[in-house]
Design a protein around this motif. Structure first.
Motif, short mmCIF file in Angstrom:
data_model
loop_
_atom_site.label_atom_id
_atom_site.label_comp_id
_atom_site.label_asym_id
_atom_site.label_seq_id
_atom_site.Cartn_x
_atom_site.Cartn_y
_atom_site.Cartn_z
N LEU A 160 1.43 2.27 -3.58
CA LEU A 160 0.21 2.83 -4.14
C LEU A 160 0.01 4.26 -3.64
O LEU A 160 -0.34 5.16 -4.40
N SER A 161 0.27 4.49 -2.36
CA SER A 161 0.14 5.84 -1.79
C SER A 161 1.14 6.80 -2.43
O SER A 161 0.78 7.94 -2.75
N ARG A 196 -6.54 -1.00 3.62
CA ARG A 196 -6.01 -1.01 2.26
C ARG A 196 -7.06 -0.50 1.27
O ARG A 196 -6.74 0.20 0.32
N PRO A 233 -7.01 -3.96 -8.57
CA PRO A 233 -6.39 -4.07 -7.24
C PRO A 233 -6.25 -5.52 -6.81
O PRO A 233 -7.04 -6.38 -7.20
N GLU A 252 -6.33 -5.71 -1.24
CA GLU A 252 -6.72 -4.30 -1.30
C GLU A 252 -8.24 -4.14 -1.34
O GLU A 252 -8.76 -3.05 -1.10
N THR A 285 -7.17 3.20 1.28
CA THR A 285 -6.07 3.77 0.49
C THR A 285 -6.44 3.74 -0.99
O THR A 285 -6.25 4.72 -1.71
N LEU A 286 -7.00 2.64 -1.44
CA LEU A 286 -7.45 2.52 -2.82
C LEU A 286 -8.50 3.58 -3.13
O LEU A 286 -8.44 4.26 -4.17
N MET A 307 0.82 -1.19 0.00
CA MET A 307 0.00 0.00 0.00
C MET A 307 0.86 1.25 0.00
O MET A 307 0.41 2.30 -0.44
N SER A 353 -2.96 7.10 6.34
CA SER A 353 -2.95 5.84 7.09
C SER A 353 -3.08 6.06 8.60
O SER A 353 -3.43 5.14 9.32
#
Length: 178
Positions: free
Chosen positions: A4-5, A95, A85, A89, A98-99, A1, A28
């Motif tokens: 991805l962030s 997670r 994903p 995720e 975050t997505l 993650m 987060s």
């Protein structure tokens, strides 16, 4: 993650490493703090992969700053990760958040909807933290106050998330408001 962030925030604008770290920590929160020992090696991997580039700019005081930005390959990688994903995720709540933070960057609303529908299908599958005879326990069946609390909180959260997902899917697919 973490990757991805990084890709998601750099998709929005070039950032200094410290600013990037601050944004990731804001996303987060206390659940998954970001250390320099995790962030900077991840940035290095993304630079080596050609997804992120670095340049040096004069600092606001005396020290020069390294500014990170996304390459075209990095933009493509972010969109691919959003489009398809990983299962974790979708199934892990943090997670998935975050997505969600970056899902708006997918230009195709049908692809956004497909991701939301995957989460919806996961939530529609009966599950529990605790089982008896291979059947999930409800809050009412839990053996103690604390497990009942866990199950009640999870049920309430799940109910609200399912409601929001239905609304979001309807909006994304053009069947609802904004």
């Amino acid at each position: 993650m973490l990757e991805l962030s990084i890709l998601g925030f750099l998709y929005e604008e070039p950032l200094h490493g410290y600013d990037l770290k601050t944004r990731i920590q804001g996303l987060s929160g206390h659940i998954r703090p970001v250390s320099d020992g995790a962030l900077y090696p991840a940035i290095t991997r993304l630079v080596k992969a050609g997804l992120v580039e670095q340049r040096t700019e004069p600092g606001k005081s005396a020290a020069p700053r390294r500014i990170l930005s996304l390459t075209e390959a990095g933009r493509g990688e972010l969109l691919a990760r959003l489009r398809e994903p990983k299962e974790a995720e979708i199934t892990d709540g943090q997670r998935f958040f975050t997505l969600l933070a970056f899902l708006r960057h997918l230009p195709d609303r049908s692809e956004q909807s497909a991701v939301l529908r995957r989460r919806q299908a996961f939530l529609d599958t009966p599950a529990s933290f605790f089982y008896r005879d291979d059947k999930p326990l409800s809050a009412e069946e839990a053996p103690d106050l604390f497990r009942r609390g866990m199950l009640r909180i999870a049920r309430a959260t799940g109910t609200e998330e399912k409601k929001w997902l239905s609304e979001a899917i309807s909006t994304v697919e053009g069947n609802g408001g904004s």
